[in-house]
Design a protein around this motif. Structure first.
Motif, PDB file in Angstrom:
ATOM      1  N   GLY A  91       0.893  -1.760  -0.262  1.00  0.00           N
ATOM      2  CA  GLY A  91      -0.465   0.221   0.022  1.00  0.00           C
ATOM      3  C   GLY A  91       1.154   1.251   0.027  1.00  0.00           C
ATOM      4  N   LEU A  92       0.479   2.064  -1.070  1.00  0.00           N
ATOM      5  CA  LEU A  92       1.107   3.362  -1.381  1.00  0.00           C
ATOM      6  C   LEU A  92       0.521   4.907  -0.098  1.00  0.00           C
ATOM      7  N   LEU A  93      -0.816   4.485  -0.489  1.00  0.00           N
ATOM      8  CA  LEU A  93      -1.816   5.853  -0.731  1.00  0.00           C
ATOM      9  C   LEU A  93      -3.068   5.605  -1.087  1.00  0.00           C
ATOM     10  N   ILE A  94      -4.558   6.105   0.345  1.00  0.00           N
ATOM     11  CA  ILE A  94      -6.073   6.170  -0.004  1.00  0.00           C
ATOM     12  C   ILE A  94      -5.590   7.660   0.290  1.00  0.00           C
ATOM     13  N   ASN A  95      -7.239   7.865   0.273  1.00  0.00           N
ATOM     14  CA  ASN A  95      -7.815   9.634   0.278  1.00  0.00           C
ATOM     15  C   ASN A  95      -8.873   9.016   1.573  1.00  0.00           C
ATOM     16  N   PRO A  96      -9.256  10.850   2.071  1.00  0.00           N
ATOM     17  CA  PRO A  96      -9.927  10.659   3.126  1.00  0.00           C
ATOM     18  C   PRO A  96     -12.121   9.386   2.593  1.00  0.00           C
ATOM     19  N   ALA A  97     -12.305   9.724   1.631  1.00  0.00           N
ATOM     20  CA  ALA A  97     -13.139   8.900   1.453  1.00  0.00           C
ATOM     21  C   ALA A  97     -12.937   7.299   1.420  1.00  0.00           C
ATOM     22  N   TYR A  98     -11.851   6.856   1.142  1.00  0.00           N
ATOM     23  CA  TYR A  98     -11.304   5.893   1.492  1.00  0.00           C
ATOM     24  C   TYR A  98     -11.422   5.199   2.899  1.00  0.00           C
ATOM     25  N   THR A  99     -11.777   5.920   3.636  1.00  0.00           N
ATOM     26  CA  THR A  99     -11.187   6.091   5.752  1.00  0.00           C
ATOM     27  C   THR A  99     -12.588   6.002   5.712  1.00  0.00           C
ATOM     28  N   ARG A 100     -13.614   7.152   5.434  1.00  0.00           N
ATOM     29  CA  ARG A 100     -14.312   7.103   5.210  1.00  0.00           C
ATOM     30  C   ARG A 100     -15.910   6.202   4.719  1.00  0.00           C
ATOM     31  N   ILE A 101     -15.698   5.451   3.913  1.00  0.00           N
ATOM     32  CA  ILE A 101     -16.021   3.921   3.116  1.00  0.00           C
ATOM     33  C   ILE A 101     -15.781   2.821   4.262  1.00  0.00           C
ATOM     34  N   THR A 102     -14.500   1.912   4.464  1.00  0.00           N
ATOM     35  CA  THR A 102     -14.167   1.581   4.715  1.00  0.00           C
ATOM     36  C   THR A 102     -13.992   1.372   6.019  1.00  0.00           C
ATOM     37  N   GLY A 103     -13.318   2.669   7.565  1.00  0.00           N
ATOM     38  CA  GLY A 103     -13.346   2.419   8.020  1.00  0.00           C
ATOM     39  C   GLY A 103     -11.539   2.721   8.675  1.00  0.00           C
ATOM     40  N   LEU A 104     -10.740   1.523   7.442  1.00  0.00           N
ATOM     41  CA  LEU A 104      -9.335   1.481   7.302  1.00  0.00           C
ATOM     42  C   LEU A 104      -9.289   3.271   7.781  1.00  0.00           C
TER      43      LEU A 104
END
Length: 651
Positions: free
Chosen positions: A258-271
């Motif tokens: 893993g290199l990068l995630i965005n806030p929307a990713y955290t919002r949807i997955t909780g990770l």
């Protein structure tokens, strides 16, 4: 030049002869060996040196060195006795050592020359100019890049004072002060602007023996700085886009880390980043395989894959594509869509469509749900037929949606602003009103200028068929007919007029049964839920995978109509707080978990056997009352008599 007498022409003597001859400071008086065919004898002859098998005659005061390469100790003693006092006798062992030392020295010089050559190649290949001077300021080194930047030839500047080539080089000041000067700007005589660094050259004991400078065209550095600035701006812009996107985005490198995630990713997955960055691509997946891994292995994009991610097993749809730079795989990027949000939007869209349908009081091709090839082909045919003033025959089993197709064709035709009249030809009362206006205006008249839909046209009596033929010649309305039977067989049996058959069969459209398009069931379910939730006051979100699998494993002899009936019954008996249809909710008496074994016999024989049994049971339940039995079976009395006779039903 010293005169040498060489005794022994073997391998050792040959090496000594070649080496000393190449040095050029020695002259061989003769080469002596008892064997005239010894190797050094031949070499001596090639070099014009006298050879002999006896040495005594060559002893004289003019002889400076005698080299004994024979290895004979007695001979060495005799040589010491016979030599002149000024002549030096060297044993072969000592001569051999001298040869090795000289050869090692030559190899060292050759290695040093090779290293210097490699250094020259390296320095000449560099993108920076390099100049070195000795303690007097004379140029000792000048590489190719320096020559190009100063616009001079390096062969002409070596040994020249540095101030004659670069007046303001400041290398003499560096030698004097012993201090380095870094990143100084300077304009050369050629007009080229450079940035240079200057360094003193010192020995191990601190003595300054010169200086050197390394410099580069400043325009190249400025271009590099601009490129770097542009890259940083692009990077910042891309990061801002990714961070502000409402779509969840995850990026991994070529190893699946893993290199990068965005806030929307955290919002949807909780990770969060700590759960993903630097972790394997599978770190976020709770059910399913990593699509990142699949893309990295195949180097091909994957779209529309369903997964469960995060601690709450969030259902998502994933699109993943490889990141390839200069034909090299650098990683992959995935975009994640929340299935719940998508379903909500789709339901809202369906609700809006349903509202529009109700306001328009009509149905269109948008209401025919399905994306399978067979249903798409039927829809395409129907759309084409809608624009052509021709009679249409809709063929298909009961419940496939022939009514829906008929409405959609009318709505897309030029007659859409006029009436759509549907007549169920299986109903005696409806067919009586088709041409008879005793109770109200005949259906034929009501359909004038619009569309007349005769559902199950094969059930019309011969008398009504003849009347219909006459009306068709007037072109007052458009006829759309449907049948679930084989009209061809009815025509051969004399129960359907041949002329009418060819009139209605000008544009036949086959509507496939649901069992031939199982892949459409999930779409039909989602569409039906919008309407049924509204009708029953439910808030069901969808179907579990097991429930969907059970529905897809059933043959659906009643087709879409039966499917909707089953879902209606399921929703009615579900609790108000239940949001997902599970397999236990389904009416298992109706939905079989596996497809039944196929009975022996042809389709027509099996259908006839089923009809015979059904009619017998219905007549028995009404104690032989044919009128009541026909009503129960929803067919005309004439059709009932026909089938009793045809099937040999026992009354």
């Amino acid at each position: 030049m010293q005169n040498i007498l060489l005794l022994g022409a073997g391998r050792g003597g040959t090496a000594i002869l070649r080496l000393l001859n190449n040095l050029g400071n020695f002259s061989f008086t003769a080469v002596i060996d008892e064997n005239p065919l010894a190797p050094a004898m031949a070499v001596a002859k090639e070099l014009g040196i006298p050879t002999d098998t006896h040495w005594e005659t060559y002893i004289s005061p003019d002889l400076d060195i005698i080299i004994d390469a024979t290895g004979d100790s007695n001979l060495f003693t005799r040589l010491l006795e016979k030599r002149d006092r000024s002549t030096v006798v060297i044993p072969g062992e000592i001569a051999s050592i001298l040869v090795q030392l000289i050869e090692e020295k030559n190899r060292s010089f050759q290695l040093m020359d090779a290293q210097r050559q490699i250094q020259r190649i390296i320095f000449d290949s560099m993108d920076e100019g390099i100049i070195s001077v000795d303690q007097d300021g004379k140029i000792t080194f000048f590489n190719e890049r320096a020559a190009k930047l100063t616009n001079v030839k390096k062969e002409k500047v070596l040994g020249k004072p540095i101030h004659e080539v670069i007046p303001h080089s400041r290398l003499l000041q560096v030698i004097e002060t012993g201090r380095s000067e870094s990143n100084q700007q300077l304009t050369l005589e050629s007009g080229t602007k450079i940035v240079t660094s200057r360094f003193p050259l010192t020995t191990g004991d601190g003595q300054r023996i010169g200086a050197f400078a390394v410099f580069k065209d400043i325009s190249e550095i400025q271009q590099m700085a601009e490129d770097l600035t542009n890259l940083r701006e692009i990077q910042m812009m891309l990061e801002a886009i990714i961070q502000s996107s409402d779509d969840a985005i995850s990026v991994v490198d070529e190893n699946g880390v893993g290199l990068l995630i965005n806030p929307a990713y955290t919002r949807i997955t909780g990770l969060e980043e700590k759960d993903i960055i630097g972790k394997p691509a599978e770190a976020d997946i709770m059910n399913g395989e990593s699509i990142h891994r699949q893309v990295l292995e195949t180097r091909k994009p994957v779209r529309g894959k369903q997964l469960q991610v995060g601690k709450d097993r969030k259902e998502v749809i994933v699109n993943v594509a490889p990141v390839i730079v200069n034909n090299r795989l650098k990683g992959s990027v995935g975009v994640i869509h929340d299935v719940t949000e998508m379903r909500t939007m789709m339901k809202e869209l369906d609700r809006a469509r349903l509202l529009i349908r109700s306001l328009e009081s009509n149905l269109s091709f948008e209401d025919i749900i399905g994306q399978s090839d067979k249903i798409q082909f039927a829809k395409d045919q129907a759309k084409l037929a809608a624009g052509v003033p021709v009679t249409i025959l809709l063929r298909g089993e009961t419940g496939v949606g022939k009514d829906l197709f008929a409405h959609a064709i009318h709505r897309k035709s030029e007659r859409k602003h006029n009436k759509f009249i549907r007549v169920n030809c299986s109903s005696q009362e409806a067919t009586d009103q088709l041409f008879d206006g005793s109770k109200q205006e005949p259906f034929i008249s009501q359909a004038s200028g619009g569309t007349l839909f005769l559902d199950e046209i094969g059930e019309l009596s011969i008398e009504h068929q003849r009347k219909l033929l006459k009306e068709l010649s007037n072109d007052k309305f458009r006829l759309i007919a449907s049948t679930s039977d084989q009209l061809e067989k009815s025509m051969r049996d004399g129960h359907f007029l041949e002329e009418l058959y060819f009139q209605v069969n000008k544009m036949p459209i086959y509507i496939p049964p649901l069992r031939e398009r199982i892949e459409d069931i999930s779409l039909i379910l989602d569409h039906a839920l919008v309407r049924l939730n509204k009708e029953f006051g439910k808030q069901v979100d969808g179907f579990s995978s097991r429930a969907l699998k059970a529905l897809e494993s059933y043959d659906w002899p009643g087709n879409v109509r039966e499917l909707e009936n089953v879902i209606s019954r399921t929703l009615i008996f579900m609790n108000a707080n239940e949001r997902l249809v599970e397999e236990r909710h389904l009416p298992l008496t109706t939905i079989r978990k596996s497809k039944p074994e196929l009975p022996d016999g042809s389709l027509s024989d099996l259908v006839e056997e089923y009809e015979r049994k059904l009619i017998q049971d219905t007549l028995a339940s009404f104690k032989g009352n044919k009128t009541e039995a026909a009503k129960k079976l929803n067919i005309s009395l004439r059709t009932l008599y026909y089938k009793i006779e045809k099937l040999g039903v026992e009354e």
